[in-house]
Scaffold this active site. Structure first.
Site, short mmCIF file in Angstrom:
data_model
loop_
_atom_site.label_atom_id
_atom_site.label_comp_id
_atom_site.label_asym_id
_atom_site.label_seq_id
_atom_site.Cartn_x
_atom_site.Cartn_y
_atom_site.Cartn_z
N SER A 102 -25.21 -6.97 -7.13
CA SER A 102 -24.89 -5.67 -7.69
C SER A 102 -23.65 -5.87 -8.55
CB SER A 102 -24.65 -4.63 -6.59
OG SER A 102 -24.39 -3.36 -7.17
N MET A 103 -23.86 -6.49 -9.72
CA MET A 103 -22.74 -6.92 -10.55
C MET A 103 -22.04 -5.74 -11.24
SD MET A 103 -22.85 -10.09 -9.87
CE MET A 103 -21.70 -10.80 -11.05
N GLY A 104 -22.81 -4.77 -11.74
CA GLY A 104 -22.19 -3.63 -12.40
C GLY A 104 -21.78 -3.89 -13.84
N ASN A 133 -36.46 -7.32 -14.98
CA ASN A 133 -35.13 -7.30 -14.38
C ASN A 133 -35.31 -7.38 -12.86
OD1 ASN A 133 -32.33 -6.96 -14.04
ND2 ASN A 133 -32.23 -5.50 -15.74
N SER A 134 -34.20 -7.51 -12.16
CA SER A 134 -34.30 -7.66 -10.71
C SER A 134 -34.98 -6.45 -10.06
CB SER A 134 -32.91 -7.88 -10.10
OG SER A 134 -32.04 -6.82 -10.45
N CYS A 165 -30.93 -1.68 -16.11
CA CYS A 165 -29.88 -2.14 -15.21
C CYS A 165 -29.93 -1.33 -13.91
CB CYS A 165 -28.51 -1.99 -15.85
SG CYS A 165 -27.18 -2.58 -14.77
N LYS A 206 -24.54 -12.00 -22.06
CA LYS A 206 -24.44 -10.98 -21.03
C LYS A 206 -24.70 -9.61 -21.66
CE LYS A 206 -23.31 -8.92 -17.14
NZ LYS A 206 -24.25 -8.94 -16.01
N THR A 235 -31.62 -16.75 -11.03
CA THR A 235 -31.03 -17.19 -9.76
C THR A 235 -30.91 -18.71 -9.69
OG1 THR A 235 -31.83 -15.24 -8.55
CG2 THR A 235 -31.34 -17.21 -7.25
#
Length: 310
Positions: A71-73, A193-194, A129, A46, A271
């Site tokens: 939207s994990m943060g 990234n997303s 991010c 991570k 995903t």
């Protein structure tokens, strides 16, 4: 016909080109061990910060028929947790540590520690991010990215990579590639990234699917495959002396094949792994090998980067 899915790059050997995307199955030691014990060819932690973070409020992830929004943060256990894991790592697979400090100074501090500890891993520095309220993505600021990479190269003498956000304009592909090509120690880029700040709605309740940032979040899965493929192809074309790791929309052997056809050295799964678990690696690996056999390809190099255009 026997098909060989192995690859060697940056002095590492992978039995398979598949591994997890940072953010999925990588926060805890137990999750990392599960990936390490699977058919994955490598694993990545991570994205870590100086100190542990709980991340954004729930609900912060939602799967849909076409992918996911999150939207994990940056929820993580803090960088010492992952560096200690790397210190004790005894699997015969490459290990990558994702670094995503809240500031450039944080990143330099963590990379200096990584340098001094001589850990058996490679850093992937997250410049992209999209899910921190009030924090813009560094890699959309080319001048700030150049400054960051100058300082990172001074602090960290080993090989490293960066994770990039999606780009959408040929001028930006060219400008970022020219910038990245300046740094010899930067040996790989992960694309993408997303796709940040999408919005998905539950029609029945007329609400957003996630809570943080008013429902805005990063898109993954089928939603991002065309964008991911374009980024992989363009950066592989513009940076022939560096490796590109494909990430985005891989749920079967077909998408993995497409990423490699576009020039990816290896591919990360996000995903699909979140929804299916580590069994996804063996399934996708089998499907990729079957597809290669059908096409008469014996190894990844037979078709890597050989996308035809009309």
């Amino acid at each position: 016909m026997a098909v060989d899915l192995s690859l060697e790059w940056l002095g590492m050997r992978m039995a398979s080109p598949l591994y997890n995307a940072s953010g999925v199955m990588c926060r805890t030691r137990e999750e990392l061990d599960a990936v390490a014990g699977s058919a994955a060819g490598a694993l990545i932690t991570k994205s870590c910060t100086l100190t542990p973070r709980e991340g954004n409020p729930e609900p912060r992830y939602h799967a849909t028929a076409l992918g996911s929004i999150n939207s994990m943060g940056l929820p993580n256990e803090g960088y010492p947790y992952y560096f200690d894991y790397a210190q004790q790592f005894d699997y015969r697979k490459p290990l990558f540590v994702s670094v995503s400090g809240m500031s450039l100074e944080d990143n330099l501090f963590m990379l200096a520690d990584l340098r001094d500890r001589h850990l058996p891993c490679l850093p992937e520095i997250n410049l992209s991010c999209p899910n921190l309220p009030g924090k813009p993505q560094l890699a959309y600021d080319f001048a700030a990215t150049a400054e960051a990479l100058e300082k990172i190269s001074q602090v960290y003498p080993g090989a490293f990579g960066v994770k990039l956000p999606p780009y959408f304009d040929p001028v930006h592909f060219a400008q970022m590639a020219a910038l990245l090509n300046r740094f010899e120690g930067l040996r790989f880029v992960t694309c993408i990234n997303s796709v940040g700040n999408g919005l998905l709605i539950d029609l029945a309740s007329e609400t957003t699917l996630i809570s943080p940032k008013g429902g805005l979040g990063g898109l993954g899965g089928d939603y991002v495959l065309p964008t991911a493929l374009a980024n992989v192809r363009e950066f592989a074309r513009l940076m022939p002396d560096k490796h590109v790791i494909g990430c985005g929309g891989i749920k079967s052997g077909a998408e993995a094949f497409m990423h490699i056809l576009c020039g990816a050295t290896a591919v990360q799964i996000g995903t699909c792994l979140h929804e299916e678990g580590v069994g996804a690696f063996a399934r996708i690996q089998h499907e990729l090998a079957e597809l290669m056999a059908q096409k008469g390809y014996q190894c990844l190099a037979d078709f890597r980067g050989r996308l035809k255009t009309l």
